[in-house]
Write an enzyme that holds these catalytic residues in place. Structure first.
Site, mmCIF file in Angstrom:
data_model
loop_
_atom_site.group_PDB
_atom_site.id
_atom_site.type_symbol
_atom_site.label_atom_id
_atom_site.label_comp_id
_atom_site.label_asym_id
_atom_site.label_seq_id
_atom_site.Cartn_x
_atom_site.Cartn_y
_atom_site.Cartn_z
ATOM 1 C CE1 TYR A 219 95.733 43.374 88.367
ATOM 2 C CE2 TYR A 219 94.401 44.318 90.107
ATOM 3 C CZ TYR A 219 95.572 44.289 89.391
ATOM 4 O OH TYR A 219 96.560 45.171 89.671
ATOM 5 C CG HIS A 366 94.928 55.370 87.450
ATOM 6 N ND1 HIS A 366 96.125 54.818 87.075
ATOM 7 C CD2 HIS A 366 94.276 54.414 88.143
ATOM 8 C CE1 HIS A 366 96.200 53.589 87.547
ATOM 9 N NE2 HIS A 366 95.095 53.316 88.190
ATOM 10 C CG PHE A 367 89.105 54.828 86.137
ATOM 11 C CD1 PHE A 367 88.182 54.713 85.127
ATOM 12 C CD2 PHE A 367 88.851 55.716 87.178
ATOM 13 C CE1 PHE A 367 87.040 55.483 85.128
ATOM 14 C CE2 PHE A 367 87.705 56.483 87.187
ATOM 15 C CZ PHE A 367 86.795 56.369 86.159
ATOM 16 C CG HIS A 368 88.656 56.941 81.260
ATOM 17 N ND1 HIS A 368 88.125 57.343 82.454
ATOM 18 C CD2 HIS A 368 87.594 56.809 80.415
ATOM 19 C CE1 HIS A 368 86.803 57.455 82.337
ATOM 20 N NE2 HIS A 368 86.455 57.131 81.108
ATOM 21 N NE ARG A 429 86.017 60.166 89.448
ATOM 22 C CZ ARG A 429 85.955 58.908 89.830
ATOM 23 N NH1 ARG A 429 86.655 58.512 90.866
ATOM 24 N NH2 ARG A 429 85.211 58.046 89.195
ATOM 25 N NE ARG A 430 82.160 59.376 91.123
ATOM 26 C CZ ARG A 430 83.090 59.041 92.015
ATOM 27 N NH1 ARG A 430 83.483 59.901 92.925
ATOM 28 N NH2 ARG A 430 83.627 57.839 92.003
#
Ligand SMILES: [Cu+2]
Ligand SMILES: [Cu+2]
Lengths: 541, 180
Positions: A219, A366-368, A429-430
């Site tokens: 945020y 999602h976060f990209h 991931r990763r």
């Protein structure tokens, strides 16, 4: 040029240079993960690159952009000189020194811990000190924002603080709260371990402290976008802000609800109980309320603009909006991407359903999508909006700016839609490489290549962005920059004290944090779990 | 402007009510899934010392892999370590409730099993536990999904899910991949 303008330019440029480097690294990483043969690949280069990409995007681009934008707002929205500009420059140099220290450490191969640096993996201490310096620089910014608002209130008793500044200070206050978690982790656990003073680490405690920071930090990155939505977009569209009060309420809600929710990042961890996981998931659901309010208020503001421009009928006003203006276009594209990304986030936070997607490409997607699609695209638009007043020149080509924004939108979707799909198939991931000889994994190959194409489009867009800013040098001089801030339909004459400051809300945050994080942190001192041995990644074998 | 201040406030309040209604519905759905369908995250605050887990107790080498208890309960014990699983191949029966228990002696790892909802972090200091029922037979991938160091990309295990008729424990109740 005034101090604040010079400060804003310096901050923006550091952020955007870090961004451009991180883009190149990101594309190379996607290439490595695809079935196509990639150069320079070793485990060390790959994970150092991932660390640099995350650090540059999440800590450098964002922190510098937030600070630069804040200095601009403090001077222009309050219409008075910035307090203590010398301190602002001190913050800038601290954060820049920290950035360079962290980056050099990463590229020397001594900090391959990713930007989340989960212990007991421990990097060279210079990586962490670099991060602390960036945070220290941002704390100076926070204090300056709070002081600037206080001085303005002293000079304008009873008058409502302009919304752009109110929101900026909301972000500063939130950031001070947010950084407490990671700072405690760094100062009491990670840095002593990196210095060799501690041989063991309580990993459950460090993960919980990091989670305190991990949601609210998003945020912190996002609020400049929301400031642009409320205070600049209605003006750019030729309309008015539908409701100033709703804007204030939204930023207050962000301050309150972005903090006591971080445990949703630990849903799959063994060391937190289901009771507290559920409590924080419930609070997470509430954090969607300010976003829903924003979509409504900004939608209504744009409708006013569309109708003023002659749009008719239920949807006719949409076509009547000035989409040729980059800020309006960016807002439309950001709302579309926010809709996709918001849906993905709903699955992530869904308590039990999280097991389906945790640590798969779904989360990366999602976060990209949220970061690139709502945060960064609005950073572009903010830069395009402010650059005329920062440089004293008009943009030579709005078409080039629009092309850049469209490429970013298309690239984001081409990259992240396949990632969502691969995540559902179980792609994890990763990792640097996949064994495409395995029949399950072989079927993923084509989609991984599609997402790489998306990454390339993003790289082109990012470089075009930098070029567009440099092109201002050849723009014609314009000494009367247009007004950037919108007025409300009913500009507030007085607002309740609660919506003109943060004292009350700080008390509420404290109460909620004690409730949400009190026991989840205290339990580690009660059950005193066995520690994990430190594993250094910076020693050459 | 033609719109009155009160009309604006009323419309905003109506929308806020709708928003809160939607959020409440989502929360009710989560509570329903948690209570009725037992869809809960794998919480299990069960400390274990990472420095000594290989020396004694349930995660010593002889105890690893799948074991059927006298009461017929199927449990697999797996150690995740930089950069492999012990054992690397695990046999489990289809259509039967099984329990997977994980621990690590070194750093954070995590696992998922492709095509299923099995997913957990493996945190040094704690035992991670997942209950599940595998409905399809065949070989499933179980990679490490949390970065654990430079060898992370090569860290995975295989789950071999077999029909109940082929799931044959030996005299000690153990079932392993090489036995077949
Ligand atoms: Cu979060
Ligand atoms: Cu791993």
């Amino acid at each position: 040029m005034t101090h604040a303008r010079r400060l804003a330019l310096a901050h923006f440029w550091i952020g955007f240079i870090a961004f451009a480097i991180a883009l190149v690294l990101g594309v190379w990483q996607m290439w490595v993960r695809s079935p196509l043969p990639a150069p320079f690949l070793t485990a060390s280069t790959y994970f150092s690159s991932v660390t640099a990409h995350g650090t540059a995007m999440a800590y450098v681009l964002t922190t510098f952009t937030v600070m630069g934008f804040g200095y601009y707002v403090a001077e222009t929205a309050l219409a008075r000189a910035l307090p203590a500009p010398r301190w602002a420059w001190t913050g800038f140099w601290l954060a820049l020194a920290g950035t360079l220290m962290a980056v050099v450490t990463i590229f020397s191969g001594r900090a391959a811990v990713l930007f989340t640096f989960y212990p007991p993996l421990i990097a060279s201490v210079f990586y962490y000190i670099g991060l602390v310096l960036v945070v220290a620089g941002s704390w100076i910014w926070c204090v300056l924002m709070i002081v600037a608002m206080g001085q303005w209130k002293g000079a304008n008793p009873g008058r409502p603080v302009p919304l752009a500044m109110f929101a900026t200070v909301a972000n500063a206050v939130m950031w001070l709260w947010t950084t407490v978690g990671v700072t405690l982790e760094l100062l009491f656990q990670v840095i002593p371990a990196a210095l060799g003073l501690k041989a063991q680490i309580d990993v459950g405690l460090s993960r919980t402290l990091f989670s305190w920071t991990l949601h609210a930090v998003v945020y912190f990155w996002l609020i400049p976008s929301y400031i642009a939505f409320y205070t600049m977009v209605p003006q750019a569209a030729g309309g008015r802000l539908y409701s100033d009060t709703m804007g204030r309420l939204t930023f207050v809600l962000f301050l309150i609800y972005s903090l006591p929710v971080g445990l949703h990042h630990l849903l799959m961890d063994p060391h937190q109980s289901n009771a507290f996981k559920f409590l924080q998931v419930a609070l997470t659901a509430l954090v969607s309320v300010p976003t829903l309010l924003t979509v409504f208020t900004i939608g209504a503001s744009l409708e006013i603009a569309g109708r003023l421009r002659g749009g008719r009928g239920l949807f006719g006003w949409i076509g009547a909006l000035p989409w040729e203006r980059p800020l309006v276009l960016a807002t439309g594209l950001a709302f579309l991407m926010l809709a996709f990304g918001g849906f993905g986030g709903l699955v992530n936070m869904s308590y039990g359903m999280n097991a389906m997607v945790h640590n798969t490409s779904w989360v990366t997607a999602h976060f990209h999508l949220i970061f690139g699609g709502t945060v960064v695209i609005m950073y572009f638009a903010i830069a395009y909006t402010l650059w005329p007043s920062l440089t004293g020149r008009a943009a030579p080509s709005l078409a080039a700016q629009r092309l850049q924004l469209w490429l970013w939108f298309i690239g984001m979707l081409v990259m992240t839609l396949p990632w969502h799909y691969l995540g559902l198939l179980g792609q994890w991931r990763r990792v640097a490489t996949f064994n495409y000889a395995d029949p399950i994994i072989a079927a993923w190959g084509p989609w991984v290549i599609v997402s790489l194409v998306g990454g390339l489009i993003l790289l082109v867009s990012g470089l075009l962005f930098v070029r567009n800013l440099l092109q201002f040098a050849i723009g014609r001089a314009s000494h009367v920059p247009a007004e950037v801030y919108a007025t409300a339909v009913h500009p507030p004459l007085r607002v309740p004290a609660a919506l003109n400051g943060f004292r009350l809300w700080n008390v509420l945050v404290l109460v909620l944090m004690l409730l949400a994080y009190g026991y989840p942190l205290a339990q580690f001192f009660i059950i005193d779990p066995p520690g994990a041995l430190v594993h250094r990644v910076d020693q050459r074998r | 402007m033609a719109i009155g201040e009160e009309a604006i406030v009323r419309s905003e309040l109506r929308w806020a009510a709708v928003s809160i209604g939607v959020v409440s519905l989502i929360m009710l759905a989560l509570i329903y899934a948690g209570i009725v369908h037992h869809i809960n995250p794998p919480s299990n605050i069960e400390p274990i010392d990472p420095k000594t887990l290989h020396l004694s107790g349930e995660f010593t080498e002889a105890n690893l892999g799948t074991r059927v208890s006298a009461e017929g309960q199927v449990t697999s014990r797996i150690v995740a370590t930089q950069f492999t699983f012990q054992p690397r191949c695990i046999v489990l029966p289809a259509n039967q409730r099984v329990t997977l228990r994980f621990a690590t002696p070194d750093v954070i790892h995590g696992i998922l099993v492709t095509g299923t909802n099995v997913n957990t972090m493996i945190v040094p200091g704690y035992v991670s536990q997942v209950h599940t029922v595998f409905t399809r037979t065949g070989e499933l991938l179980m990679p490490c999904h949390e970065y654990c160091g430079l060898g992370h990309s090569e860290m995975f295990a295989t789950l071999r899910v077999v029909p109940a008729s082929e799931f044959k424990p030996d005299a000690q109740g153990r079932v392993s991949c090489d036995a077949r």
